[in-house]
Design an enzyme around this catalytic site. Structure first.
Site, PDB file in Angstrom:
ATOM      1  N   CYS A  82       0.761  -1.510   0.289  1.00 52.13           N
ATOM      2  CA  CYS A  82      -0.017   0.005   0.486  1.00 52.13           C
ATOM      3  C   CYS A  82       1.210   1.596  -0.265  1.00 52.13           C
ATOM      4  CB  CYS A  82      -0.685   0.062   0.747  1.00 52.13           C
ATOM      5  SG  CYS A  82      -1.818   1.453   1.022  1.00 52.13           S
TER       6      CYS A  82
ATOM      7  N   CYS B 159      -1.069   3.691   2.189  1.00 51.52           N
ATOM      8  CA  CYS B 159      -0.092   3.887   3.297  1.00 51.52           C
ATOM      9  C   CYS B 159       1.189   4.010   4.130  1.00 51.52           C
ATOM     10  CB  CYS B 159      -0.641   2.312   4.269  1.00 51.52           C
ATOM     11  SG  CYS B 159      -2.232   1.909   3.092  1.00 51.52           S
ATOM     12  N   ASP B 160       2.111   3.594   3.356  1.00 47.74           N
ATOM     13  CA  ASP B 160       3.748   3.097   3.627  1.00 47.74           C
ATOM     14  C   ASP B 160       4.481   4.334   3.300  1.00 47.74           C
ATOM     15  OD1 ASP B 160       2.862   1.154   5.481  1.00 47.74           O
ATOM     16  OD2 ASP B 160       3.043  -0.080   4.240  1.00 47.74           O
TER      17      ASP B 160
END
Length: 324
Positions: A153, A156-157
């Site tokens: 992701c 996300c990261d």
């Protein structure tokens, strides 16, 4: 990942445990943000509700850092799940853990859910929030370096890799959009895809404007390489058969997700991706059965979106139950 929620599930009173001889208003399958928020809203509506789950927290547990959940800054996925479950626990929602639901059947206006151990639970309505799982490359080193440079992701990261060299594996819209986003913060972004781009031309054109992006099409990743952390990938040019190494500190696999639809694939309508089709009220094609979160065709697979969809599903289920 070792993570003990330690929220006293095992010490629930008998009255708070899930009972097989009881007709529930609502049973929720799954305990990611969609399922947990659905339980919160359903309980606050006064419904008799219970959760059936195998992995408390869902995919959020696999997220290193959550920077885009309103009101919570810089939390880890574990921290966020802990807060979710603690909130639901205050309402004494009964939960069955570590038992898969194997079968769902609707008999007139009642649902019957059968677990792997043969126990049957009954309800007037059901919310399926079983989520999805990332589609993996299936190459050597991928499993070994999950969470140590391999991620699924970019939203996300991605911030964890600011100023670093990263690789995007994939060639669809999600991969190209991830590459565009990462190009704004990473030192370099290398897109590697085994065939030609499948993304829309408008996003490909935008990607081509980024000066720190390199593109390798018709190129197959054969191995993720590292020394404790990822150091890069080995690839093969499918046209020339040349093999070479691409250095990077992060590898983002953006080749899609597989919805966990096994329970409902023969009960409700799915789209061509296998996602459950829902309307604005999170209703499926089967009355009384709702779906929320990443298993659905709702766009943007984000934690906050899943949580909001869980709330909508619970409110819709409440309306349905009130009119039975």
């Amino acid at each position: 990942m070792d993570f003990n929620l330690n929220l006293n599930f095992g010490s629930q009173k008998k009255s708070d445990s899930v009972q097989s001889d009881k007709l529930y208003d609502l049973l929720i399958i799954g305990s990611g943000p969609a399922g947990l928020n659905a339980a919160l809203y359903a309980k606050r509506k006064g419904l008799e509700v219970a959760i059936l789950s195998t992995k408390m927290g869902g995919q959020v547990l696999d997220t290193s850092s959550v920077e885009n959940y309103l009101g919570i800054q810089g939390a880890s996925g574990e921290d966020l799940v802990h807060e979710f479950i603690a909130h639901v626990n205050t309402l004494k929602v009964p939960i069955i853990k570590d038992e898969n639901v194997k079968h769902i059947e609707k008999k007139e206006v009642q649902f019957q859910l059968t677990l792997g151990n043969g126990t049957v639970y009954k309800s007037k309505a059901v919310i399926v929030a079983t989520g999805s799982k990332p589609r993996e490359l299936g190459v050597k080193g991928e499993d070994e370096y999950k969470g140590r440079g391999v991620a699924y992701c970019a939203i996300c990261d991605g911030p964890l890799f600011e100023g670093r060299d990263v690789i995007i594996a994939g060639g669809g819209n999600s991969a190209v959009e991830a590459a565009i986003d990462l190009s704004k913060i990473a030192k370099t972004v290398t897109v590697v895809h085994r065939s030609q781009f499948r993304a829309d031309q408008i996003v490909i054109d935008k990607l081509n404007l980024a000066e720190n992006v390199k593109i390798h099409l018709e190129t197959q990743i054969t191995e993720v390489v590292g020394e404790n952390l990822v150091t890069g990938v080995n690839v093969i040019d499918k046209k020339t058969k040349e093999t070479f190494f691409i250095p990077a500190e992060g590898v983002f696999v953006e080749i899609g997700y597989l919805p966990n639809n096994e329970l409902v694939k023969d009960l409700v309508d799915l789209n061509d991706k296998g996602e459950v089709i829902v309307n604005a009220k999170n209703e499926t094609s089967l009355a009384g059965l709702y779906a929320a979160g990443d298993i659905t065709d709702t766009p943007y697979k984000q934690i906050i979106v899943a949580a909001s969809e869980g709330a909508k599903a619970a409110l819709s289920a409440n309306d349905y139950i009130n009119h039975l």
